[in-house]
Enzyme design. Structure first.
Site, PDB file in Angstrom:
ATOM      1  N   LYS A  60      -3.854   1.139   3.954  1.00  0.00           N
ATOM      2  CA  LYS A  60      -3.804   1.293   2.503  1.00  0.00           C
ATOM      3  C   LYS A  60      -3.756   2.749   2.042  1.00  0.00           C
ATOM      4  O   LYS A  60      -3.486   3.021   0.869  1.00  0.00           O
ATOM      5  CB  LYS A  60      -4.998   0.588   1.865  1.00  0.00           C
ATOM      6  CG  LYS A  60      -5.013  -0.914   2.073  1.00  0.00           C
ATOM      7  CD  LYS A  60      -3.837  -1.597   1.397  1.00  0.00           C
ATOM      8  CE  LYS A  60      -3.967  -3.110   1.456  1.00  0.00           C
ATOM      9  NZ  LYS A  60      -2.887  -3.801   0.747  1.00  0.00           N
ATOM     10  N   ASP A  61      -3.996   3.681   2.958  1.00  0.00           N
ATOM     11  CA  ASP A  61      -3.855   5.097   2.591  1.00  0.00           C
ATOM     12  C   ASP A  61      -2.440   5.394   2.111  1.00  0.00           C
ATOM     13  O   ASP A  61      -2.225   6.202   1.208  1.00  0.00           O
ATOM     14  CB  ASP A  61      -4.165   6.001   3.791  1.00  0.00           C
ATOM     15  CG  ASP A  61      -5.640   6.037   4.136  1.00  0.00           C
ATOM     16  OD1 ASP A  61      -6.446   5.397   3.438  1.00  0.00           O
ATOM     17  OD2 ASP A  61      -5.983   6.704   5.138  1.00  0.00           O
TER      18      ASP A  61
END
Length: 356
Positions: A60-61
């Site tokens: 999700k970064d």
């Protein structure tokens, strides 16, 4: 390229040839791991994209960096502003890191059934966290709606809208997809992963389909309680029922991110909690990989897809994050028993469930 070992390279301890610009510059370019034991068992080549090696610890970064950058480029947020999101955890953690790096305030609304490790980490990163009842998207008290309403009341604030903001899928179209294509040297028969927002599956899938001229198959892996398996296999969007112990994946609707690609999916596989939990322990025991249940579900799906496609197939999936954010559950005897999952783990591997 006749064996997994011949395809892989030793990375040493250097991931790039030059310095990068802070947290945001260090996102991406994660290694592709050859899963030796599972590959040998299936007669195929199975790989996991090590997204747990992103600086914020998860896939999700990528979405977090892309969504905030998109808002900046469109003038929707200015220095000192506030970033608000509804998230099951990992996107919020990525956003909290990005906000610290860029000087924004971060506010997170999340379902109150998520692991305490995620909530604690968000607060340690300086985010304001509001755990709210875990209710369906159709309910106005759903965490996404509460996040949107909160952001609308503030000046110089954005609701990042990870589920329907297609800057999410675009992040994977311009980074994850190209990385996988390069790392496999274009020899990839199929890509499979679960979806929460749909960003990873849609972005990677679109890139690989285009690059391979349609040769690479793109499959959805779905947990219990999600409606997407039924939708992909039958075209029917049924009412959501049941649940899964996996966090951050499964869906009750077709999000805008997934909607950019859902009609191009090759197929879908439904994976039970029992199989996913067993794979958590198998990956730790045979590969030395300490990953969460969504990663394990993805690998389980990759194994089943390899068996479906046949000997010699090359399959890639995503190792979303590590087990550190879930260890109080996944390796707890009491928690496993409370979910009826203790017997899903092979007896020889139960030694890893060391927490009471």
């Amino acid at each position: 390229m006749e064996s997994g070992s011949q395809q892989t390279q030793s990375r040493g301890f250097v991931t790039r040839n030059s310095a990068v610009d802070g947290f945001t510059g260090s996102v991406g370019n994660t290694p592709l791991i050859y899963l030796k034991t599972l590959s040998e068992q299936t007669g195929c080549k199975i790989y996991g994209k090590a997204e747990f090696q992103n600086p914020g610890g998860s896939v999700k970064d990528r979405a977090a960096v892309s969504i905030v950058r998109d808002a900046e480029e469109k003038g929707r947020i200015k220095p000192g502003g506030t970033v608000v999101e509804g998230t099951a955890g990992n996107t919020g953690i990525g956003l909290a890191h990005v906000c610290r790096a860029k000087g924004y305030k971060c506010v997170i609304f999340m379902p109150n059934n998520q692991s305490q490790e995620k909530i604690d980490l968000l607060r340690m990163l300086g985010a304001e966290v509001y755990p709210v009842p875990a209710v369906p998207y159709e309910n106005p008290l759903n965490y996404n709606h509460q996040a949107k309403e909160y952001a609308e009341k503030l000046e110089n604030a954005i609701w990042t809208d990870q589920f329907d903001n297609t800057a999410n899928a675009y992040a994977h179209y311009i980074s994850t997809g190209p990385e996988i294509w390069e790392q496999t040297q274009g020899e990839i028969d199929a890509f499979i992963c679960a979806t929460g927002t749909g960003g990873t599956l849609a972005g990677v899938g679109k890139y690989l389909k285009e690059k391979s001229n349609g040769r690479t198959q793109i499959w959805l892996a779905d947990p219990s309680g999600s409606v997407l398996y039924e939708y992909v296999t039958s075209g029917n969007l049924v009412e959501r029922s049941g649940s899964s112990v996996t966090e951050g994946i499964g869906q009750g609707r077709v999000t805008s991110n997934l909607g950019t690609f859902v009609n191009d999916l090759t197929g879908a596989l439904l994976i039970s909690d029992e199989k996913a939990i067993s794979m958590v322990y198998q990956l730790l025991d045979t590969e030395g990989l300490y990953v969460g249940s969504s990663s394990a579900l993805n690998v389980t799906a990759a194994v089943e897809l390899a068996q479906k496609l046949g000997n010699g197939s090359k399959i890639v999936t995503v190792l979303c994050d590590g087990a550190y954010r879930y260890q109080s559950r996944l390796f707890s005897k009491k928690w496993l028993e409370s979910k009826g999952l203790e017997h899903a783990i092979p007896e020889s591997l139960r030694k890893y469930a060391v927490l009471d």
